[in-house]
Scaffold this motif. Structure first.
Motif, PDB file in Angstrom:
ATOM      1  N   LEU A   1      -5.521  38.804  44.525  1.00 29.64           N
ATOM      2  CA  LEU A   1      -5.213  39.049  42.972  1.00 29.64           C
ATOM      3  C   LEU A   1      -4.486  37.856  42.411  1.00 29.64           C
ATOM      4  CD1 LEU A   1      -4.273  42.877  42.672  1.00 29.64           C
ATOM      5  CD2 LEU A   1      -6.384  41.857  42.099  1.00 29.64           C
TER       6      LEU A   1
ATOM      7  N   GLU B   1      -6.938  44.214  48.546  1.00 31.78           N
ATOM      8  CA  GLU B   1      -6.225  42.756  48.796  1.00 31.78           C
ATOM      9  C   GLU B   1      -5.483  43.418  50.340  1.00 31.78           C
ATOM     10  OE1 GLU B   1      -3.374  39.605  46.868  1.00 31.78           O
ATOM     11  OE2 GLU B   1      -3.089  41.730  46.143  1.00 31.78           O
TER      12      GLU B   1
ATOM     13  N   ARG C   1     -17.414  42.843  38.888  1.00 28.66           N
ATOM     14  CA  ARG C   1     -15.792  42.348  38.108  1.00 28.66           C
ATOM     15  C   ARG C   1     -15.540  43.365  36.866  1.00 28.66           C
ATOM     16  NH1 ARG C   1     -13.044  38.524  39.225  1.00 28.66           N
ATOM     17  NH2 ARG C   1     -14.501  37.309  40.299  1.00 28.66           N
TER      18      ARG C   1
ATOM     19  N   ASP D   1      -3.865  39.109  37.480  1.00 26.25           N
ATOM     20  CA  ASP D   1      -4.492  40.366  38.213  1.00 26.25           C
ATOM     21  C   ASP D   1      -6.230  40.214  38.028  1.00 26.25           C
ATOM     22  OD1 ASP D   1      -2.106  41.238  38.831  1.00 26.25           O
ATOM     23  OD2 ASP D   1      -1.872  42.614  37.165  1.00 26.25           O
ATOM     24  N   ASP D   2      -6.926  39.293  38.167  1.00 24.55           N
ATOM     25  CA  ASP D   2      -8.089  39.536  38.402  1.00 24.55           C
ATOM     26  C   ASP D   2      -8.578  39.168  40.010  1.00 24.55           C
ATOM     27  OD1 ASP D   2      -8.982  39.455  35.760  1.00 24.55           O
ATOM     28  OD2 ASP D   2      -8.728  37.151  35.432  1.00 24.55           O
ATOM     29  N   LEU D   3      -9.366  39.894  40.363  1.00 22.66           N
ATOM     30  CA  LEU D   3      -9.573  39.851  41.948  1.00 22.66           C
ATOM     31  C   LEU D   3     -10.276  38.426  42.097  1.00 22.66           C
ATOM     32  CD1 LEU D   3      -9.369  41.142  44.806  1.00 22.66           C
ATOM     33  CD2 LEU D   3     -11.560  42.243  44.120  1.00 22.66           C
TER      34      LEU D   3
ATOM     35  N   GLY E   1      -5.468  46.569  43.825  1.00 26.05           N
ATOM     36  CA  GLY E   1      -4.819  45.681  44.829  1.00 26.05           C
ATOM     37  C   GLY E   1      -4.908  46.421  46.171  1.00 26.05           C
TER      38      GLY E   1
ATOM     39  N   CYS F   1     -13.500  46.399  38.439  1.00 29.01           N
ATOM     40  CA  CYS F   1     -12.516  46.093  38.871  1.00 29.01           C
ATOM     41  C   CYS F   1     -11.371  46.427  38.139  1.00 29.01           C
ATOM     42  CB  CYS F   1     -12.349  44.572  39.818  1.00 29.01           C
ATOM     43  SG  CYS F   1     -10.867  44.439  40.455  1.00 29.01           S
ATOM     44  N   GLU F   2     -10.446  47.270  38.433  1.00 28.14           N
ATOM     45  CA  GLU F   2      -9.080  47.584  37.663  1.00 28.14           C
ATOM     46  C   GLU F   2      -7.732  47.038  38.510  1.00 28.14           C
ATOM     47  OE1 GLU F   2      -9.093  51.781  37.461  1.00 28.14           O
ATOM     48  OE2 GLU F   2     -10.666  51.844  35.726  1.00 28.14           O
ATOM     49  N   ALA F   3      -8.134  46.142  39.041  1.00 26.54           N
ATOM     50  CA  ALA F   3      -6.983  45.263  39.951  1.00 26.54           C
ATOM     51  C   ALA F   3      -5.853  46.269  40.717  1.00 26.54           C
ATOM     52  CB  ALA F   3      -6.367  44.343  39.185  1.00 26.54           C
TER      53      ALA F   3
ATOM     54  N   CYS G   1     -11.236  50.701  47.906  1.00 28.00           N
ATOM     55  CA  CYS G   1     -11.289  50.708  46.356  1.00 28.00           C
ATOM     56  C   CYS G   1     -11.675  51.820  45.591  1.00 28.00           C
ATOM     57  CB  CYS G   1     -12.627  49.697  46.037  1.00 28.00           C
ATOM     58  SG  CYS G   1     -12.672  49.278  44.090  1.00 28.00           S
TER      59      CYS G   1
END
Length: 62
Positions: A26, A17, A7, A30-32, A14, A10-12, A54
């Motif tokens: 997301l 996703e 976590r 903007d949290d995965l 996307g 993660c820089e979101a 990613c």
């Protein structure tokens, strides 16, 4: 196999996703969010694609 999320890394972006929308998304902040952690069959291929795209290597399969 199991999907793990680092976590803090993660820089979101996307991209994960987009590769596996049935496995992760997301949220409004903007949290995965991992919708599932255990994957096999066709879901495993989508999980592999999500890990691969990613840009910060925040996902891994174990």
């Amino acid at each position: 196999m199991k999907i793990e999320l680092d976590r803090p890394r993660c820089e979101a972006h996307g991209l994960c996703e987009e590769a596996a929308p049935d496995l992760m998304h997301l949220d409004d902040h903007d949290d995965l969010v991992l919708d599932v952690t255990e994957v096999d069959g066709a879901a495993l291929e989508r999980a592999r694609a999500a890990v691969r795209v990613c840009p910060v290597a925040a996902l891994r399969l174990v």
